[in-house]
Design a protein around this motif. Structure first.
Motif, mmCIF file in Angstrom:
data_model
loop_
_atom_site.group_PDB
_atom_site.id
_atom_site.type_symbol
_atom_site.label_atom_id
_atom_site.label_comp_id
_atom_site.label_asym_id
_atom_site.label_seq_id
_atom_site.Cartn_x
_atom_site.Cartn_y
_atom_site.Cartn_z
ATOM 1 N N GLY A 189 -11.829 5.769 -3.458
ATOM 2 C CA GLY A 189 -10.905 6.686 -3.011
ATOM 3 C C GLY A 189 -11.009 8.314 -3.479
ATOM 4 O O GLY A 189 -11.034 9.090 -2.925
ATOM 5 N N ASP A 229 -11.663 0.267 -5.834
ATOM 6 C CA ASP A 229 -10.877 1.207 -4.803
ATOM 7 C C ASP A 229 -10.375 2.425 -5.404
ATOM 8 O O ASP A 229 -10.454 3.339 -4.456
ATOM 9 C CB ASP A 229 -9.264 0.235 -4.516
ATOM 10 C CG ASP A 229 -9.521 -0.855 -3.842
ATOM 11 O OD1 ASP A 229 -10.534 -1.329 -3.356
ATOM 12 O OD2 ASP A 229 -8.786 -2.064 -3.962
ATOM 13 N N THR A 264 -0.392 2.475 -8.729
ATOM 14 C CA THR A 264 -0.416 2.634 -7.229
ATOM 15 C C THR A 264 0.352 3.878 -6.424
ATOM 16 O O THR A 264 -0.445 4.544 -5.758
ATOM 17 C CB THR A 264 0.597 1.337 -6.706
ATOM 18 O OG1 THR A 264 -0.036 0.090 -7.310
ATOM 19 C CG2 THR A 264 0.518 1.237 -5.429
ATOM 20 N N THR A 265 1.550 4.204 -7.070
ATOM 21 C CA THR A 265 2.237 5.394 -6.489
ATOM 22 C C THR A 265 1.410 6.652 -6.480
ATOM 23 O O THR A 265 1.009 7.366 -5.697
ATOM 24 C CB THR A 265 3.661 5.494 -6.854
ATOM 25 O OG1 THR A 265 4.171 4.361 -6.391
ATOM 26 C CG2 THR A 265 4.258 6.738 -6.021
ATOM 27 N N VAL A 279 -3.219 11.040 -0.367
ATOM 28 C CA VAL A 279 -2.726 11.409 1.001
ATOM 29 C C VAL A 279 -2.515 13.117 0.725
ATOM 30 O O VAL A 279 -2.861 13.629 1.647
ATOM 31 C CB VAL A 279 -1.276 11.037 1.277
ATOM 32 C CG1 VAL A 279 -0.305 11.691 2.102
ATOM 33 C CG2 VAL A 279 -1.115 9.649 1.429
ATOM 34 N N THR A 304 -2.090 6.562 -4.488
ATOM 35 C CA THR A 304 -1.359 6.717 -3.066
ATOM 36 C C THR A 304 -1.044 8.204 -2.690
ATOM 37 O O THR A 304 -1.660 8.826 -1.649
ATOM 38 C CB THR A 304 -0.460 5.876 -2.686
ATOM 39 O OG1 THR A 304 -0.790 4.507 -2.888
ATOM 40 C CG2 THR A 304 -0.197 5.963 -0.981
ATOM 41 N N ARG A 305 -0.365 8.823 -3.505
ATOM 42 C CA ARG A 305 0.237 10.055 -3.226
ATOM 43 C C ARG A 305 -0.865 11.118 -3.319
ATOM 44 O O ARG A 305 -0.996 12.190 -2.711
ATOM 45 C CB ARG A 305 1.455 10.401 -3.895
ATOM 46 C CG ARG A 305 2.805 9.557 -3.534
ATOM 47 C CD ARG A 305 3.855 10.018 -4.380
ATOM 48 N NE ARG A 305 5.179 9.092 -3.717
ATOM 49 C CZ ARG A 305 6.123 9.106 -4.242
ATOM 50 N NH1 ARG A 305 6.451 9.852 -5.516
ATOM 51 N NH2 ARG A 305 7.163 8.401 -3.966
ATOM 52 N N GLU A 324 -9.348 -3.207 -8.509
ATOM 53 C CA GLU A 324 -8.547 -2.102 -8.412
ATOM 54 C C GLU A 324 -9.390 -0.736 -8.623
ATOM 55 O O GLU A 324 -9.224 0.254 -8.235
ATOM 56 C CB GLU A 324 -7.313 -2.179 -9.264
ATOM 57 C CG GLU A 324 -6.202 -3.095 -8.957
ATOM 58 C CD GLU A 324 -6.446 -4.593 -9.323
ATOM 59 O OE1 GLU A 324 -5.556 -5.277 -9.404
ATOM 60 O OE2 GLU A 324 -7.683 -4.703 -9.666
#
Length: 338
Positions: free
Chosen positions: A287, A283, A137-138, A145, A141-142, A280
């Protein structure tokens, strides 16, 4: 290897309750623990009596066996199981989560990666409770971004890193790819990638280098980490593979290599899919595609759409799977035309 420690405790009601919930017999659970231990290079001979002792007498097996027990139960439940859930939380060691961090700071990222490489080559490498999709997850996400760090230069290191050093790492990566293609990721040559990371790449990452050299250094090291992940993946060490992929993604970001980051993230999506986490995986693949669109080659983007199609199919969404597969074929057509 001794079946349990001699330390006596009250009955482990948490473990007893979780085993009942997952529906595994003591005999089948012991067999799976032995199998996981063998995969990690350990010889064990646990039986249904061992499981009973852990439940009824509160005995705790020697490390890292609690992690194998948690993984065996997790496979039955279809979700990650922490050591605390099986009443063995205090059996966890400080390096149980090594390699799962995705630091924002580049210097911290180098520290995390090199620390992981120093652990992973140990015969008694201590891991957590197996593959956990939540650990992605982290990092995901990072990276989404900020897929590329602003700079890659480092000053103050003892060694001045040059192009010759990079060529050596590139040759190691090329050789590992050839051997993987011919013999599979579990062969002895591919396993040497982890040694290369620890003994050759790590000292270079601690050296001094210009921005241009640094970007190439981080990129080729990311590729080596990805290949090490494939090696672990091929032999069923999914928790180790997961850690390599996370470090590969962070190093790709350090090198500003968005295309490689896209490829690594799609590989992470594929691993999630094959471990049973189709939603998952959708996604993550989507992404990766959206973030790298316009920066990655058509063939790499085609890979993201292929994995997305497989994930949609696993989720029984035929229409979405067909759209993603058609997009993958169109992108491959562009790659062939170029």
């Amino acid at each position: 290897m001794a079946s349990t420690s001699r330390r006596k405790r009250p009955p482990n009601a948490d473990l007893d309750r979780l085993i009942e919930t997952c529906g595994a017999s003591h005999k089948s659970l012991a067999l799976r623990v032995n199998q996981l231990a063998q995969q990690a290079g350990l010889e064990t001979d646990y039986s249904h009596t061992s499981i009973a002792n852990w439940c009824q007498r509160g005995m705790i097996p020697k490390w890292p066996v609690p992690t194998f027990l948690a993984q065996a139960i997790a496979e039955r439940l279809g979700r990650p199981v922490a050591l605390g859930e099986i009443g063995m939380g205090d059996a966890e060691t400080p390096d149980a989560d090594v390699g799962l961090d995705f630091p924002r700071d580049r210097a911290d990222a180098v520290r995390v990666a090199t620390s992981f490489w120093s652990f992973v080559n140990r015969r008694d490498f201590l891991t957590g409770s197996g593959f956990a999709v939540s650990a992605f997850t982290t990092p995901v996400t990072r990276w989404l971004v900020t897929p590329a760090d602003e700079a890659a230069d480092v000053a103050g290191g003892k060694k001045q890193v040059g192009r010759a050093d990079l060529e050596e790492l590139r040759d190691a990566a090329d050789e590992a790819r050839r051997w993987d293609s011919k013999y599979g990721g579990g062969n002895w040559k591919a396993n040497s990638v982890t040694v290369c990371l620890q003994e050759r790449a790590a000292p270079l990452l601690r050296g001094s280098f210009t921005d241009a050299v640094g970007r190439d250094l981080f990129s080729v090291t990311s590729e080596l980490s990805r290949l090490a992940g494939w090696t672990a993946f091929d032999v069923g060490q999914h928790d180790v593979a997961q850690r390599h992929f996370i470090q590969a993604l962070r190093l790709a970001r350090a090198g500003g290599d968005v295309e490689l980051g896209c490829y690594v993230l799609t590989t992470m999506a594929m691993q999630s899919l094959l471990r049973g986490f189709g939603s998952e995986a959708v996604d993550m693949a989507q992404g990766a595609f959206e973030r790298a669109k316009g920066q990655a080659a058509p063939r790499v983007l085609a890979f993201t759409k292929l994995i997305e199609a497989r994930a949609h199919a696993r989720e029984r969404d035929a229409r979405a799977a067909s759209r993603a597969l058609a997009a993958s074929e169109d992108l491959l057509g562009q790659a062939d035309a170029a």
